[in-house]
Scaffold this motif. Structure first.
Motif, mmCIF file in Angstrom:
data_model
loop_
_atom_site.group_PDB
_atom_site.id
_atom_site.type_symbol
_atom_site.label_atom_id
_atom_site.label_comp_id
_atom_site.label_asym_id
_atom_site.label_seq_id
_atom_site.Cartn_x
_atom_site.Cartn_y
_atom_site.Cartn_z
ATOM 1 N N TRP A 1 20.829 -46.143 -29.646
ATOM 2 C CA TRP A 1 21.461 -46.981 -30.670
ATOM 3 C C TRP A 1 22.617 -47.789 -30.074
ATOM 4 O O TRP A 1 22.729 -48.996 -30.306
ATOM 5 C CB TRP A 1 21.948 -46.116 -31.832
ATOM 6 N N ARG A 2 23.467 -47.132 -29.297
ATOM 7 C CA ARG A 2 24.590 -47.833 -28.670
ATOM 8 C C ARG A 2 24.088 -48.917 -27.704
ATOM 9 O O ARG A 2 24.638 -50.012 -27.667
ATOM 10 C CB ARG A 2 25.513 -46.852 -27.955
ATOM 11 N N GLU A 3 23.055 -48.597 -26.947
ATOM 12 C CA GLU A 3 22.487 -49.574 -26.015
ATOM 13 C C GLU A 3 21.885 -50.756 -26.769
ATOM 14 O O GLU A 3 22.045 -51.913 -26.362
ATOM 15 C CB GLU A 3 21.439 -48.913 -25.123
ATOM 16 N N TYR A 4 21.192 -50.473 -27.859
ATOM 17 C CA TYR A 4 20.609 -51.533 -28.670
ATOM 18 C C TYR A 4 21.705 -52.449 -29.208
ATOM 19 O O TYR A 4 21.584 -53.678 -29.162
ATOM 20 C CB TYR A 4 19.783 -50.930 -29.823
ATOM 21 N N LYS A 5 22.782 -51.884 -29.758
ATOM 22 C CA LYS A 5 23.882 -52.673 -30.309
ATOM 23 C C LYS A 5 24.493 -53.560 -29.233
ATOM 24 O O LYS A 5 24.841 -54.715 -29.505
ATOM 25 C CB LYS A 5 24.944 -51.775 -30.936
ATOM 26 N N LEU B 1 12.676 -45.996 -42.597
ATOM 27 C CA LEU B 1 12.131 -45.126 -41.557
ATOM 28 C C LEU B 1 12.928 -43.830 -41.509
ATOM 29 O O LEU B 1 14.145 -43.841 -41.418
ATOM 30 C CB LEU B 1 12.170 -45.832 -40.202
ATOM 31 N N SER B 2 12.230 -42.735 -41.564
ATOM 32 C CA SER B 2 12.889 -41.434 -41.563
ATOM 33 C C SER B 2 12.893 -40.785 -40.187
ATOM 34 O O SER B 2 13.527 -39.770 -39.995
ATOM 35 C CB SER B 2 12.217 -40.503 -42.573
ATOM 36 N N LEU C 1 12.396 -45.519 -35.447
ATOM 37 C CA LEU C 1 13.336 -46.581 -35.784
ATOM 38 C C LEU C 1 13.874 -47.232 -34.519
ATOM 39 O O LEU C 1 13.910 -48.454 -34.402
ATOM 40 C CB LEU C 1 14.490 -46.038 -36.632
ATOM 41 N N MET C 2 14.278 -46.425 -33.553
ATOM 42 C CA MET C 2 14.829 -46.976 -32.321
ATOM 43 C C MET C 2 13.773 -47.747 -31.540
ATOM 44 O O MET C 2 14.070 -48.801 -30.982
ATOM 45 C CB MET C 2 15.455 -45.882 -31.464
ATOM 46 N N SER C 3 12.561 -47.256 -31.508
ATOM 47 C CA SER C 3 11.488 -47.996 -30.826
ATOM 48 C C SER C 3 11.291 -49.364 -31.470
ATOM 49 O O SER C 3 11.142 -50.371 -30.777
ATOM 50 C CB SER C 3 10.177 -47.217 -30.865
ATOM 51 N N MET C 4 11.310 -49.398 -32.804
ATOM 52 C CA MET C 4 11.141 -50.651 -33.512
ATOM 53 C C MET C 4 12.279 -51.621 -33.172
ATOM 54 O O MET C 4 12.044 -52.786 -32.858
ATOM 55 C CB MET C 4 11.097 -50.417 -35.022
ATOM 56 N N LEU C 5 13.516 -51.134 -33.225
ATOM 57 C CA LEU C 5 14.657 -51.996 -32.955
ATOM 58 C C LEU C 5 14.679 -52.467 -31.503
ATOM 59 O O LEU C 5 15.015 -53.630 -31.229
ATOM 60 C CB LEU C 5 15.955 -51.279 -33.320
ATOM 61 N N GLU C 6 14.322 -51.584 -30.588
ATOM 62 C CA GLU C 6 14.273 -51.984 -29.177
ATOM 63 C C GLU C 6 13.202 -53.049 -28.948
ATOM 64 O O GLU C 6 13.426 -54.015 -28.205
ATOM 65 C CB GLU C 6 14.024 -50.766 -28.298
ATOM 66 N N LEU D 1 6.967 -54.729 -39.209
ATOM 67 C CA LEU D 1 7.176 -53.355 -39.667
ATOM 68 C C LEU D 1 5.882 -52.554 -39.731
ATOM 69 O O LEU D 1 5.886 -51.344 -39.472
ATOM 70 C CB LEU D 1 7.857 -53.348 -41.036
ATOM 71 N N ARG D 2 4.791 -53.202 -40.055
ATOM 72 C CA ARG D 2 3.512 -52.482 -40.159
ATOM 73 C C ARG D 2 3.153 -51.747 -38.868
ATOM 74 O O ARG D 2 2.425 -50.760 -38.909
ATOM 75 C CB ARG D 2 2.393 -53.439 -40.541
ATOM 76 N N ASN D 3 3.660 -52.210 -37.751
ATOM 77 C CA ASN D 3 3.394 -51.546 -36.471
ATOM 78 C C ASN D 3 4.123 -50.210 -36.353
ATOM 79 O O ASN D 3 3.854 -49.445 -35.431
ATOM 80 C CB ASN D 3 3.806 -52.453 -35.313
ATOM 81 N N TYR D 4 5.046 -49.940 -37.267
ATOM 82 C CA TYR D 4 5.870 -48.722 -37.197
ATOM 83 C C TYR D 4 5.773 -47.892 -38.470
ATOM 84 O O TYR D 4 6.642 -47.087 -38.761
ATOM 85 C CB TYR D 4 7.331 -49.117 -36.928
ATOM 86 N N SER D 5 4.713 -48.045 -39.217
ATOM 87 C CA SER D 5 4.599 -47.406 -40.531
ATOM 88 C C SER D 5 4.542 -45.884 -40.459
ATOM 89 O O SER D 5 4.830 -45.222 -41.451
ATOM 90 C CB SER D 5 3.388 -47.949 -41.290
ATOM 91 N N ASP D 6 4.189 -45.319 -39.309
ATOM 92 C CA ASP D 6 4.145 -43.852 -39.198
ATOM 93 C C ASP D 6 5.490 -43.206 -39.493
ATOM 94 O O ASP D 6 5.546 -42.082 -39.962
ATOM 95 C CB ASP D 6 3.689 -43.424 -37.800
ATOM 96 N N GLY D 7 6.570 -43.908 -39.236
ATOM 97 C CA GLY D 7 7.887 -43.328 -39.440
ATOM 98 C C GLY D 7 8.493 -43.599 -40.790
ATOM 99 O O GLY D 7 9.627 -43.217 -41.044
ATOM 100 N N GLN D 8 7.757 -44.249 -41.683
ATOM 101 C CA GLN D 8 8.330 -44.598 -42.976
ATOM 102 C C GLN D 8 8.445 -43.385 -43.894
ATOM 103 O O GLN D 8 7.533 -42.571 -43.996
ATOM 104 C CB GLN D 8 7.502 -45.675 -43.669
#
Length: 121
Positions: A15-19, A46-47, A52-57, A89-96
């Motif tokens: 998260w810090r690296e992403y920011k 995303l729970s 979540l981090m993979s999506m943001l990265e 977002l659809r690419n990351y729906s497993d974490g929703q």
């Protein structure tokens, strides 16, 4: 044990690296990334922190490449930024979070159906 209390230390580092990556982007790209991130976090719920981090990265990668290539923001997100974000977002729906609730609903109805079938007839 500590990670159960504080959350994944690896995800916090990510998260810090992403920011920091986001902050380093030129204004139109960083501003756009902020807007897409905000929309995705509200929409996606995303729970799973790792997903979540993979999506943001991945999103940061996309905007970093666009900035490096001087690709206009609109060329990245298209004419409809909402459609872009929802498709992304659809690419990351497993974490929703909603997926857990869907499964909970299915199990509850299945259980009720079993009780009904073997109950008092």
């Amino acid at each position: 044990m500590l990670e159960k209390i504080t959350g994944s230390l690896r995800d916090k580092r990510r998260w810090r690296e992403y920011k920091a990556r986001k902050k380093a982007l030129p204004a139109p790209y960083g501003t756009s990334l902020d807007a897409v991130e905000r929309y995705l976090t509200y929409l996606g719920a995303l729970s799973n922190g790792s997903i979540l981090m993979s999506m943001l990265e991945d999103l940061a990668d996309l905007f970093e490449r666009a900035a490096a290539d001087r690709t206009p923001v609109r060329a990245v997100v298209g004419e409809d930024p909402v459609e872009f974000a929802e498709t992304f977002l659809r690419n990351y729906s497993d974490g929703q979070w909603i997926n857990k609730e869907r499964e909970r609903l299915i199990r509850a109805i299945d259980s009720a159906e079993e009780d009904e079938g073997g109950g008092g007839s």
